[in-house]
Design an enzyme around this catalytic site. Structure first.
Site, PDB file in Angstrom:
ATOM      1  N   GLY A  27      48.262  51.359  14.356  1.00 28.07           N
ATOM      2  CA  GLY A  27      48.832  50.010  14.368  1.00 28.07           C
ATOM      3  C   GLY A  27      47.957  49.038  13.617  1.00 28.07           C
ATOM      4  N   MET A  28      48.402  47.794  13.610  1.00 24.46           N
ATOM      5  CA  MET A  28      47.639  46.736  12.954  1.00 24.46           C
ATOM      6  C   MET A  28      46.667  46.128  13.953  1.00 24.46           C
ATOM      7  SD  MET A  28      48.542  46.541   9.793  1.00 24.46           S
ATOM      8  CE  MET A  28      47.857  44.970   9.289  1.00 24.46           C
ATOM      9  N   GLY A  29      45.385  46.133  13.610  1.00 21.48           N
ATOM     10  CA  GLY A  29      44.396  45.446  14.436  1.00 21.48           C
ATOM     11  C   GLY A  29      44.157  44.070  13.856  1.00 21.48           C
ATOM     12  N   ALA A  30      43.104  43.413  14.316  1.00 19.35           N
ATOM     13  CA  ALA A  30      42.761  42.107  13.754  1.00 19.35           C
ATOM     14  C   ALA A  30      42.308  42.318  12.309  1.00 19.35           C
ATOM     15  CB  ALA A  30      41.652  41.473  14.577  1.00 19.35           C
ATOM     16  N   PHE A  31      43.075  41.775  11.364  1.00 15.43           N
ATOM     17  CA  PHE A  31      42.714  41.772   9.937  1.00 15.43           C
ATOM     18  C   PHE A  31      42.623  43.163   9.313  1.00 15.43           C
ATOM     19  CE2 PHE A  31      40.308  38.459  12.251  1.00 15.43           C
ATOM     20  CZ  PHE A  31      41.188  37.423  11.996  1.00 15.43           C
ATOM     21  N   LEU A  33      44.430  47.565   9.090  1.00 16.55           N
ATOM     22  CA  LEU A  33      45.261  48.668   9.569  1.00 16.55           C
ATOM     23  C   LEU A  33      44.366  49.691  10.259  1.00 16.55           C
ATOM     24  CD1 LEU A  33      48.097  50.040   9.529  1.00 16.55           C
ATOM     25  CD2 LEU A  33      47.449  51.047   7.340  1.00 16.55           C
ATOM     26  N   VAL A  34      44.822  50.204  11.409  1.00  8.83           N
ATOM     27  CA  VAL A  34      44.030  51.162  12.180  1.00  8.83           C
ATOM     28  C   VAL A  34      44.737  52.512  12.198  1.00  8.83           C
ATOM     29  CG1 VAL A  34      42.942  51.656  14.408  1.00  8.83           C
ATOM     30  CG2 VAL A  34      43.181  49.286  13.648  1.00  8.83           C
ATOM     31  N   LYS A  49      39.407  51.837  10.996  1.00 12.57           N
ATOM     32  CA  LYS A  49      40.034  50.544  10.684  1.00 12.57           C
ATOM     33  C   LYS A  49      39.680  50.138   9.263  1.00 12.57           C
ATOM     34  CE  LYS A  49      39.493  45.840  12.319  1.00 12.57           C
ATOM     35  NZ  LYS A  49      39.358  45.001  13.495  1.00 12.57           N
ATOM     36  N   ASP A 141      39.119  35.829  22.431  1.00 14.66           N
ATOM     37  CA  ASP A 141      40.521  36.238  22.259  1.00 14.66           C
ATOM     38  C   ASP A 141      40.844  37.422  23.169  1.00 14.66           C
ATOM     39  OD1 ASP A 141      43.067  36.042  21.159  1.00 14.66           O
ATOM     40  OD2 ASP A 141      42.629  37.468  19.568  1.00 14.66           O
TER      41      ASP A 141
END
Length: 357
Positions: A27-31, A33-34, A49, A141
């Site tokens: 999935g998409m992590g912070a800033f 692609l993982v 990542k 966060d």
């Protein structure tokens, strides 16, 4: 020189060393692609990542540098740890960390949690926060999707210090707002580690209730929902608001009385309600600390003061106010990566020498 292999994931080129195989999108992590991958060296599954275009702007370069520094510094059982880092020939940066099977957001949307799991998860969150806060780091966060869990119920906090919380119009996950402390939302003069305690309180409430506690549609609605349950903030708290517009808005709201949490959480035991009440306090100075929460009666089944470590040294934030060009951030980043690999190589060599004797 490491050999690199290319793969296309969701239309994105992943360029990783041949040490890693079986890339699968997570999935998409912070800033970034993982992907999950297999580490051929350790035979473990890992998360890889890719930081998208880390050197495209000074802001992105600084953000990437900060994440790298934090991942290198924070070493704790309840915090995600770095196992490798490299820069590809295309000058993308890849962070490799341990892979945990799921996160708290997925768990909470799949089924209600039993009491012992809620206690154990909250204990590990607080144990991680005690360490992180002792290092002078604020997560900023914290939310269920940033809390990773494996099949043994081991829990690790990830995505540290990445949110640009100074911007109240922050884009990204809408749900981020649900867990945000009032002092951030109302742009009060300053905030500190207490914001994470508020977020953890919201997560605790969600584990008890099975749904978000304060699901605001926007910041105004969010604040209104909070006051419906917790009442109007006391005057001495309201008067710390720096923005005149925000102050005017808060003072224009109807006065509300705090509602007993027992009315909302009918199935929770008294010690759970008591701890939650100490976490969801408007005045940050009166909010319970992570260390105090660990000693609370609700977490007594897991509390062990001899096994709740603090950081050996504070994190060095001196770079954080620096306004540097991309090339300088790049040199600093290369230096950190070289340092990481030299330290790792040194540890490996020491182990080899020790085992060879």
């Amino acid at each position: 020189m490491a050999e690199f292999v290319r793969a296309q994931i969701f239309g994105t080129t992943f360029e990783i060393t041949s040490r890693y195989s079986d890339l699968q999108p997570v999935g998409m992590g912070a800033f970034g692609l993982v992907c999950s991958a297999r580490d051929q060296l350790t035979n473990q599954n890992v998360a890889v990542k890719k930081i998208m275009k880390p050197f495209s702007t000074p802001v992105l370069a600084k953000r990437t540098y900060r994440e790298l520094k934090l991942l290198k510094h924070l070493k704790h059982e309840n915090v995600i740890s770095l196992s490798d880092i490299f820069i590809s020939p295309l000058e993308d940066i890849y962070f490799v960390t341990e892979l945990l099977g799921t996160d708290l957001h997925r768990l909470l949307t799949s089924r209600p949690l039993e009491k012992q799991f809620i206690q154990y998860f909250l204990y590990q969150i607080m144990r991680g926060l005690k360490y992180v806060h002792s290092a002078g780091v604020v997560h900023r966060d914290l939310k269920p999707s940033n809390i990773l869990v494996n099949e043994n119920c081991d829990l690790k906090i990830c995505d540290f210090g990445l949110a640009r919380i100074q911007d109240p119009q922050m884009t990204g996950y809408v749900s981020t707002r649900y867990y945000r402390a009032p002092e951030i939302m109302l742009t009060w003069q300053k905030y500190d580690v207490e914001v994470d305690i508020w977020s953890a309180g919201c997560i605790f409430a969600e584990m008890l209730e099975g749904k978000p506690l304060f699901p605001g549609k926007d910041h105004v609605n969010q604040f209104s929902i909070i006051t419906e349950l917790l009442g109007t903030p006391p005057d001495d708290v309201i008067n710390t608001i720096a923005s005149e517009n925000t102050l005017r808005f808060v003072k224009s709201l109807p006065k509300r009385e705090r509602q007993p949490l027992r009315n909302k959480f009918k199935n929770a035991d008294d010690s759970a309600i008591d701890l939650l009440e100490r976490m969801l306090v408007f005045d940050p100075k009166k909010r319970i600390t992570a260390t105090e929460a660990l000693a609370h009666d609700y977490l007594s089944p897991y509390h062990d003061p001899t096994d709740e470590p603090v950081a050996e040294e504070k994190f060095d934030w001196s770079f954080n106010d620096a306004d540097l060009p991309v090339d300088t951030w790049k040199i600093m980043m290369y230096s950190e990566i070289l340092d990481y690999h030299n330290v790792e190589a040194g540890v490996t060599n020491m182990e080899e020498q020790f085992n060879g004797q």
